[in-house]
Write a protein that holds these residues in place. Structure first.
Motif: not given
Ligand code: MG
Length: 486
Positions: A382-384, A389-391, A400-402
């Motif tokens: 996961f990229f926070y 913020n979960l991005e 998957l980029v949010l």
């Protein structure tokens, strides 16, 4: 006959004693963790860096394993260091961003660090260099498992000085951030031993850290040790000693990289001179990508998008080299997914040190560093960023980029130590195939709806567990950072 039996018994006993010694050596290697500041994926020759030479880091890669899909857990200093040392996503333990001098928040004494874990197995533990998990005494390294500390408590630009060395003035852009900062304290143990007030002092940081590291290795060669060498470079303001000034084709930044490479060589030489090189595990990596708006004083993320302070690949994909003779196959490359949160549980597995019941996020990647081609211990990451913020999420080679806003640092890069402006940019939902598109240029979500929904499932799990400020989800399993009332 009797003599023969005695001789046989002695041979058998010495065989088992020898095996026990070999076993304990294998279980208790010395560990040297070299952690760079703001060094990007493309900033050493072994990862495509040009304009300077890094022969010692090349040697490290040739004698060890080079990871190509290794990440910092967040693209900024304190968060990345909290992750490295605790094996947790930093938002799980309440650390985010880059802590300011005098921050009332720091690492909680309820969290284990690599140092507290290794101490259970008799390791002598030292940090030389940048800490950045709080500068009040209760947050400093000696209170979090380290026996020895020499270095700066936070970033080398957190002082009341401009990047050209002049004192910061009310009319300067940096006044608001810098004017209340004290001079940079160089700490030994728990107390400052001197203050760094000039750029000329910063020129000596890499040399001083290296000299202390060599002394540390000499002094503790009789017992297993953990040396965390956390360089202040290549974070601005750049400093280099006269040994390397003007030596590269890439200006001051290249000179600084060459001095770091010299430092790596000095550490490797000290290990060899003290007969420790065969029983030492060396790890070399960086806290986050290059600070791109510093232009010619910033590094390179190679072909990856953006840099520091973004969750694009350039912010978090890092060089990572591991050397451990006899265990890590020499001259190899590992393309599997891994993260700096995986280092703590891997070292615990190697040494047999028990971990607390507290949930951590890191995974044991010993199978990868042993060269097991079939192993894939990490399924996703996961990229926070920001507080929580979960991005983005990566699974396998899909990312998957949010939807989120971010600051782009590429707009108009600065020069000679002065930063260029940043601009706010944003992205919608996008899916990238990192196997074909590591630069995250081509959104393929419409062609792969099943992959999008699979990754969305993971996103929901993370929002449930760790939360997500972008969607107002608190998360069930976050813990508090340390707080001081002083
Ligand atoms: Mg950094």
């Amino acid at each position: 006959m009797k003599n023969y039996l005695v001789w046989l018994a002695a041979v058998v006993l010495s065989f088992f004693a020898g095996a026990a010694i070999a076993q304990s050596k294998n279980n208790q290697p010395n560990i040297v963790l070299i952690f760079m500041d703001d060094m990007g994926y493309g900033d050493v020759e072994a990862y495509g860096g040009t304009g300077y030479t890094t022969p010692n880091i090349n040697k490290l890669a040739a004698e060890g394993m080079r990871f190509t899909n290794f990440y910092a857990a967040q693209p900024i200093c304190s968060a990345s260091r909290a992750a490295l040392l605790t094996g947790c996503y930093p938002n799980r333990i309440g650390i985010s961003g880059a802590l300011s001098p005098g921050s009332k928040t720091g690492i909680s004494d309820k969290e284990e660090t690599i140092a507290t874990v290794l101490k259970k197995k008799g390791y002598f533990t030292g940090i030389i260099g940048k800490w950045h998990l709080g500068d009040y005494k209760e947050f400093l390294p000696l209170q979090h498992g380290f026996d020895y500390y020499f270095g700066l408590p936070y970033s080398n630009d957190m002082w009341p000085v401009n990047y050209d060395g002049s004192p910061v003035k009310p009319t300067d852009e940096a006044w608001g951030r810098k004017h209340t900062n004290p001079p940079l304290p160089l700490i030994e143990g728990n107390d400052p031993v001197r203050y760094i007030t000039t750029l000329k002092d910063q020129d000596m940081l890499t040399t001083w850290y290296t000299e202390k590291a060599v002394t540390f290795i000499q002094q503790h060669k009789q017992q297993p040790f953990f040396l965390y060498l956390a360089h202040s470079m290549v974070h601005v303001p750049l400093g280099v000693s006269d040994k390397f000034r003007g030596k590269s084709q890439r200006g001051l930044f290249g000179d600084v990289v060459m001095e770091i490479d010299w430092s790596v060589g000095e550490v490797m030489k000290a290990l060899k001179d003290n007969g420790l090189d065969k029983n030492t595990l060396i790890i070399f990596t960086s806290d986050n990508g290059p600070w791109l708006n510093f232009g010619n004083h910033a590094g390179s993320a190679g072909a990856f998008r953006e840099g520091k302070a973004t969750t694009w690949e350039g912010g978090q994909r890092e060089p990572a080299i591991v050397k451990w003779p006899g265990v890590v196959p020499a001259g190899t490359v590992c393309n599997k997914l891994a993260c700096n949160i995986d280092i703590l549980p891997t070292l615990a597995a190697i040494t047999g040190a028990p971990l607390l019941a507290n949930k951590i996020d890191g995974l044991n990647i010993l199978s990868l560093i042993k060269g097991d081609a079939d192993a894939s211990p990490r399924d996703h990451l996961f990229f926070y960023f920001g507080k929580n913020n979960l991005e983005a999420v990566r699974q396998g080679l899909w990312k998957l980029v949010l939807p989120h806003a971010y600051r782009s640092y590429n707009a108009a890069p600065g020069k000679d130590g002065w930063p260029g402006p940043t601009i706010t940019d944003s992205t919608g939902l996008a899916l990238y195939d990192l196997s074909r598109d590591p630069g995250e240029r081509y959104d393929v979500k419409d062609q792969n709806p099943e992959i999008v929904s699979q990754l969305q499932q993971l996103v929901e799990e993370a929002r449930d567990d760790l939360g997500d400020d972008l969607t107002g989800r608190p998360g069930k399993n976050r813990r508090q950072a340390g707080k001081t009332g002083n």
